[in-house]
Design a protein around this motif. Sequence first.
Motif, short mmCIF file in Angstrom:
data_model
loop_
_atom_site.label_atom_id
_atom_site.label_comp_id
_atom_site.label_asym_id
_atom_site.label_seq_id
_atom_site.Cartn_x
_atom_site.Cartn_y
_atom_site.Cartn_z
N PRO A 87 8.28 105.79 57.45
CA PRO A 87 8.18 104.57 58.28
C PRO A 87 8.94 104.78 59.59
CG PRO A 87 9.14 104.16 56.09
CD PRO A 87 9.20 105.62 56.34
N TRP A 88 8.56 104.02 60.62
CA TRP A 88 9.14 104.18 61.95
C TRP A 88 9.81 102.88 62.43
CZ3 TRP A 88 8.87 109.15 62.33
CH2 TRP A 88 7.78 109.83 61.77
N THR A 89 10.31 102.09 61.49
CA THR A 89 10.82 100.77 61.82
C THR A 89 12.34 100.63 61.74
OG1 THR A 89 10.41 100.14 59.51
CG2 THR A 89 8.71 99.57 61.13
N ALA A 90 13.03 101.61 61.18
CA ALA A 90 14.47 101.47 60.93
C ALA A 90 15.28 101.65 62.22
CB ALA A 90 14.92 102.46 59.86
N THR A 91 16.58 101.58 62.07
CA THR A 91 17.50 101.46 63.20
C THR A 91 17.41 102.63 64.19
OG1 THR A 91 19.02 100.17 61.84
CG2 THR A 91 19.94 101.23 63.81
N THR A 92 17.45 103.86 63.70
CA THR A 92 17.48 105.01 64.60
C THR A 92 16.23 105.08 65.46
OG1 THR A 92 18.86 106.23 63.04
CG2 THR A 92 17.69 107.52 64.70
N TRP A 93 15.07 104.85 64.87
CA TRP A 93 13.83 104.89 65.63
C TRP A 93 13.77 103.75 66.64
CZ3 TRP A 93 11.88 109.40 65.07
CH2 TRP A 93 11.96 110.08 63.86
N SER A 94 14.26 102.60 66.25
CA SER A 94 14.22 101.44 67.15
C SER A 94 15.15 101.62 68.33
CB SER A 94 14.56 100.16 66.37
OG SER A 94 13.60 99.93 65.35
N LEU A 95 16.37 102.08 68.08
CA LEU A 95 17.30 102.34 69.17
C LEU A 95 16.74 103.39 70.13
CD1 LEU A 95 20.84 102.43 67.48
CD2 LEU A 95 19.94 100.67 69.02
N SER A 96 16.18 104.46 69.58
CA SER A 96 15.65 105.52 70.43
C SER A 96 14.54 105.00 71.32
CB SER A 96 15.14 106.68 69.57
OG SER A 96 16.22 107.31 68.88
#
Length: 331
Positions: A87-96
């Motif tokens: 999935p691409w929804t968690a914190t690290t992906w969102s911050l990036s």
Amino acid sequence: MTSPYDRRMSVPTQWLLESDPALRWQVERDLLGLDDAAWRATRARVATEGFGARLLAHQDPDGRWARGAFFPGGQEWFAVQGEVPQPWTATTWSLSSLREWGLDPVVLLERDTPGLLARHCRWEYDDLPYWEGEVDCCINAFTLANGDWLGVDVGAILERLVGPAGGRMPDGGWNCSWVDGAQVSSFWSTLNVVSGLLDHEQLVGGDARAREARRAGEEYLLARRLMYRLSTGEVVGPWVRRFEYPYRGDYSVLRALDHFRRAAAHDGTAPDGRLADAVDVVRGARRDDGTWAREHRHAGDVWFEVDVPVGEPSPWLTLTGTLALRWWDAR
């Protein structure tokens, strides 16, 4: 939206200008060279309009996204890896994404996002503290850049990346599988780390060790002309020619060329001649209308789509490809 190509232009400029503020400000600054006031006004809209505003609305009260660091909360690492797409929804992906889209970090600082993540976000790997990183060098590279952007002390992560125990290989690059015994570098991991180190230098100035590590990793890629095995001269894989956005940490010669363009601007150097084959691949993928098509879409949950369907002309890839060729042709 108007036609994606105006035959009076060498690039589909008007089409690009009709994109989301997250991309439009980059078109105004990097492609058109508008004055600072113009593109900064557009970049300020990222917090209140379009993709940036939509992603900010998904932030949890505790500072995270999807209740997780790298994976959404409640999803076990092994289950995600073995049974369902990443999935691409968690914190690290969102911050990036927010950082790459140009969000003013003040927006997240006013929400106390760094402090909330320090208190409430831990890595799925060994429950390690978020801002101290974990064992995967790609994840650490993303987090180094995100922490620098938000003014967090991420010195522990930098030490992992440039030190001997953090995925750095004797051949000059990195491999995220070092904990499983990998002995040689990976194109993917190396590009992710050198990009994170370049972001580190641009955001906080870096230091001699970080610069040396970045340039060693860049030399690893240059020695292979961004796409060949050093041992046999064969193309390392079909994925070098697979262009897509969002990048999700994947490797392509287009993304690698974009890194070397940014690095040359930062270092004040000319394009390296060993990039020529990669440039030819990028040029060959340009369509007659001056655009580049999205060739792939990662499986896995997203908050919302930020690019066109596969096969259609992508504004993100078109800007990246246009800037890469303009940089190379002006050498």
